[in-house]
Scaffold this active site. Structure first.
Site, mmCIF file in Angstrom:
data_model
loop_
_atom_site.group_PDB
_atom_site.id
_atom_site.type_symbol
_atom_site.label_atom_id
_atom_site.label_comp_id
_atom_site.label_asym_id
_atom_site.label_seq_id
_atom_site.Cartn_x
_atom_site.Cartn_y
_atom_site.Cartn_z
ATOM 1 N N CYS A 36 -9.182 -54.054 -96.444
ATOM 2 C CA CYS A 36 -9.828 -55.055 -96.280
ATOM 3 C C CYS A 36 -8.713 -56.361 -96.457
ATOM 4 C CB CYS A 36 -10.957 -55.150 -97.548
ATOM 5 S SG CYS A 36 -11.774 -56.807 -97.502
ATOM 6 N N ASP A 49 -13.717 -64.514 -106.606
ATOM 7 C CA ASP A 49 -14.247 -65.094 -105.270
ATOM 8 C C ASP A 49 -14.102 -66.767 -105.143
ATOM 9 O OD1 ASP A 49 -14.768 -62.539 -104.489
ATOM 10 O OD2 ASP A 49 -17.083 -62.695 -104.712
ATOM 11 N N LYS A 101 -25.741 -63.011 -102.824
ATOM 12 C CA LYS A 101 -25.520 -61.896 -101.775
ATOM 13 C C LYS A 101 -25.008 -60.607 -102.598
ATOM 14 C CE LYS A 101 -20.908 -61.631 -100.034
ATOM 15 N NZ LYS A 101 -20.621 -60.063 -100.284
HETATM 16 C C1 UD1 Z 1 -17.362 -57.162 -105.857
HETATM 17 C C2 UD1 Z 1 -17.856 -58.385 -105.024
HETATM 18 C C3 UD1 Z 1 -16.528 -59.006 -104.539
HETATM 19 C C4 UD1 Z 1 -15.947 -59.411 -105.869
HETATM 20 C C5 UD1 Z 1 -15.591 -58.251 -106.561
HETATM 21 C C6 UD1 Z 1 -14.783 -58.458 -107.892
HETATM 22 C C7 UD1 Z 1 -19.813 -57.250 -104.048
HETATM 23 C C8 UD1 Z 1 -20.528 -56.934 -102.604
HETATM 24 N N1 UD1 Z 1 -18.453 -57.733 -103.850
HETATM 25 O O1 UD1 Z 1 -16.537 -56.195 -105.044
HETATM 26 O O2 UD1 Z 1 -17.270 -60.262 -104.081
HETATM 27 O O3 UD1 Z 1 -14.735 -60.183 -105.301
HETATM 28 O O4 UD1 Z 1 -16.788 -57.326 -106.845
HETATM 29 O O5 UD1 Z 1 -15.571 -59.240 -108.776
HETATM 30 O O6 UD1 Z 1 -20.404 -57.222 -104.884
HETATM 31 N N2 UD1 Z 1 -10.911 -50.659 -107.394
HETATM 32 C C9 UD1 Z 1 -10.257 -49.304 -107.404
HETATM 33 N N3 UD1 Z 1 -10.998 -48.270 -107.104
HETATM 34 C C10 UD1 Z 1 -12.446 -48.436 -106.954
HETATM 35 C C11 UD1 Z 1 -13.063 -49.352 -106.908
HETATM 36 C C12 UD1 Z 1 -12.112 -50.595 -107.177
HETATM 37 O O7 UD1 Z 1 -9.106 -49.394 -107.564
HETATM 38 O O8 UD1 Z 1 -13.049 -47.303 -106.559
HETATM 39 C C13 UD1 Z 1 -9.961 -52.049 -107.759
HETATM 40 C C14 UD1 Z 1 -10.212 -52.930 -106.278
HETATM 41 O O9 UD1 Z 1 -9.135 -52.685 -105.599
HETATM 42 C C15 UD1 Z 1 -10.172 -54.159 -106.945
HETATM 43 C C16 UD1 Z 1 -10.885 -54.102 -108.552
HETATM 44 O O10 UD1 Z 1 -10.929 -52.527 -108.688
HETATM 45 O O11 UD1 Z 1 -8.554 -54.390 -107.570
HETATM 46 C C17 UD1 Z 1 -11.984 -54.485 -108.826
HETATM 47 O O12 UD1 Z 1 -12.758 -54.158 -107.602
HETATM 48 P P1 UD1 Z 1 -14.464 -54.059 -107.512
HETATM 49 O O13 UD1 Z 1 -14.874 -54.796 -108.825
HETATM 50 O O14 UD1 Z 1 -14.609 -52.743 -107.343
HETATM 51 O O15 UD1 Z 1 -14.697 -54.972 -106.284
HETATM 52 P P2 UD1 Z 1 -15.878 -54.819 -105.385
HETATM 53 O O16 UD1 Z 1 -17.218 -54.060 -106.113
HETATM 54 O O17 UD1 Z 1 -15.546 -53.979 -104.154
#
Ligand code: UD1
Length: 427
Positions: free
Chosen positions: A117, A307, A22
């Site tokens: 979320c 996850d 996914k």
């Molecule tokens: C992706 C995965 C999700 C997984 C996560 C961490 C997808 C669709 N989803 O989510 O299943 O659990 O990686 O491996 O691939 N953050 C910020 N600012 C931002 C972006 C992120 O503060 O602009 C923080 C988030 O709140 C979190 C951390 O960074 O605490 C990591 O998030 P991120 O790796 O971006 O997760 P996703 O890409 O949303």
């Protein structure tokens, strides 16, 4: 509301094919927006999140068609719109991935901000910071991000190394592919899904180096051409079936997997007393009796994946001894523990840690899935429990797992899906 009903206590036996990833496929679907021509993606899982992303592409004027099961043809030659509809972004945060490609290809992107979320705060500030560094003018008003840049310019971008955002790394990489000059992303994520996206871009003519390291270098090219690419196996689905076997007992062989993407999970389960063997594309899991308690801490790849943390919570709840689980990525990822407690688990959450005292067995109860991974974990708890467990919110599981109930049934799990609460079960 859909329901999954599990009668626990059955061991799992047999072979299970692992579907395409996914989190690996969603970025590829967004990346196809960059391509003037036809791309073909194989091993695409038939799950709700993929369908939502395809709806998004169609809304932008992209033609998509399954030519065989799991084989998707995408033609983004006639991109019509640069505005992502809110009803699709709110369904799935991954749809924010269209922002980078739209901006790079057309110079415009209007994408609603995805919002919070259930697993915790999930801002997109790093994505936006990256677009700005590439020279885009970005405004955020009324819950909508508008970005504009006649031509993006390569830049040196430093992401927060404490958080290492998968989503921001991918979105910025997608945008930088067609920028003028060279972009360097420091503290880039190294997740296999990021690597797969970079490899897809390369196949389509992008110029990237440092792939798989924390310094990603992207030299902008004029345009990308069509290509054919196979999506990687879903390491989260694989990990879920490994934990299912660990908590239910039995012997299961996972097929079409990448064991090298699951090292931390394999080592954790081995420490819990589970026997694991593997080859290039298969993993065999054998488990008997209660697992041993093992402490874990979630971390960016190659660390233990957040996850799969809820699955470890289920194993810990029936383990011999006390386990400490530390969650370092998402602040509300222990929501599932209240539901497990209703099944008899002894879990205390203190800030970002859960202390889990293993009990000899869980007992079936009605429980509520609150997100994809919590939902899958509660099904695993049901398989391990004595008696009947009803998991409400099965639609969360459909977002990310292909034929989850059918696959578990084929392994001997006593599990059914019900259409609505109280209605007769569908087999
Ligand atoms: C992706 C995965 C999700 C997984 C996560 C961490 C997808 C669709 N989803 O989510 O299943 O659990 O990686 O491996 O691939 N953050 C910020 N600012 C931002 C972006 C992120 O503060 O602009 C923080 C988030 O709140 C979190 C951390 O960074 O605490 C990591 O998030 P991120 O790796 O971006 O997760 P996703 O890409 O949303």
């Amino acid at each position: 509301m859909e329901q999954i009903v599990v009668s626990g206590g059955r061991h799992l036996h047999g072979k299970v094919p692992i579907s395409g990833s996914k989190n690996g496929t969603l970025p590829l679907l967004a990346a196809a927006l960059l391509v003037e021509g036809e791309t073909v993606i194989e091993n695409v899982p038939d799950i709700h999140d993929v369908r939502t992303m395809l709806e998004m592409l169609e809304a932008l004027g992209v033609r998509t068609e399954f030519t065989a099961p799991g084989v998707l043809r995408i033609d983004a030659t006639d991109l019509r719109s640069t505005e992502a509809p809110y009803h699709l972004v709110r369904k799935m945060r991954g749809s924010f991935y269209v922002a980078g490609p739209l901006l790079a290809r057309t110079g415009h992107a209007k994408v609603p901000l995805p919002g919070g979320c259930v697993i915790g705060a999930r801002p997109v500030d790093f994505h936006i910071q990256g677009f700005k560094a590439l020279g885009a003018e970005v405004t955020e008003k009324g819950g909508i991000m508008k970005a504009r840049a006649p031509r993006l310019r390569g830049a040196r971008i430093y992401l927060d190394p404490r958080l290492r955002s998968v989503g921001a790394t991918i979105n910025i990489m997608l945008a930088a592919t067609l920028a003028d000059g060279t972009t360097t992303i420091e503290s880039a994520s190294r997740e296999p899904e990021v690597v797969a996206c970079a490899e897809f871009l390369r196949e389509c003519g992008a110029n990237l180096s440092g792939v798989g390291s924390s310094t990603l270098v992207i030299r902008g090219v004029e345009r990308l051409h069509g290509c054919r690419f196979r999506s990687i196996p879903d390491r989260m689905e694989a990990g879920t079936f490994m934990y299912a076997t660990a908590v239910a007992g039995g012997e299961v062989v996972l097929e079409n997997v990448r064991p090298d993407h699951l090292t931390s999970v394999i080592e954790t389960l081995q420490a819990a007393g589970v026997t694991i063997g593997y080859g290039d594309d298969w993993i065999r899991v054998q488990a008997e009796g209660r697992p041993e308690a093992v402490d874990i801490m979630t971390a960016p790849y190659p660390g233990f994946p957040t996850d799969l943390q809820p699955n470890h919570g289920v194993a810990a709840s029936i383990a011999r001894g006390t386990s400490i689980i530390e969650e370092t990525i998402f602040d509300a990822r222990f929501n599932y523990t209240d539901e497990l407690a209703r099944m008899g688990a002894n879990i205390k959450v203190v800030g970002r840690a859960a202390i889990v005292k293993g009990v000899p067995r869980l007992s079936g109860a009605p429980v509520e899935a609150t997100d994809i991974r919590a939902g899958a974990a509660l099904v695993l708890a049901g398989l391990a429990a004595e008696g009947r467990t009803e998991i409400n919110g099965a639609e969360f599981i459909d977002r990310g797992y292909e034929r989850f109930v059918e696959k578990l049934r084929s392994l001997g799990g006593e599990i059914l899906r019900c259409e609505t609460r109280g209605a007769p079960c569908l087999v």
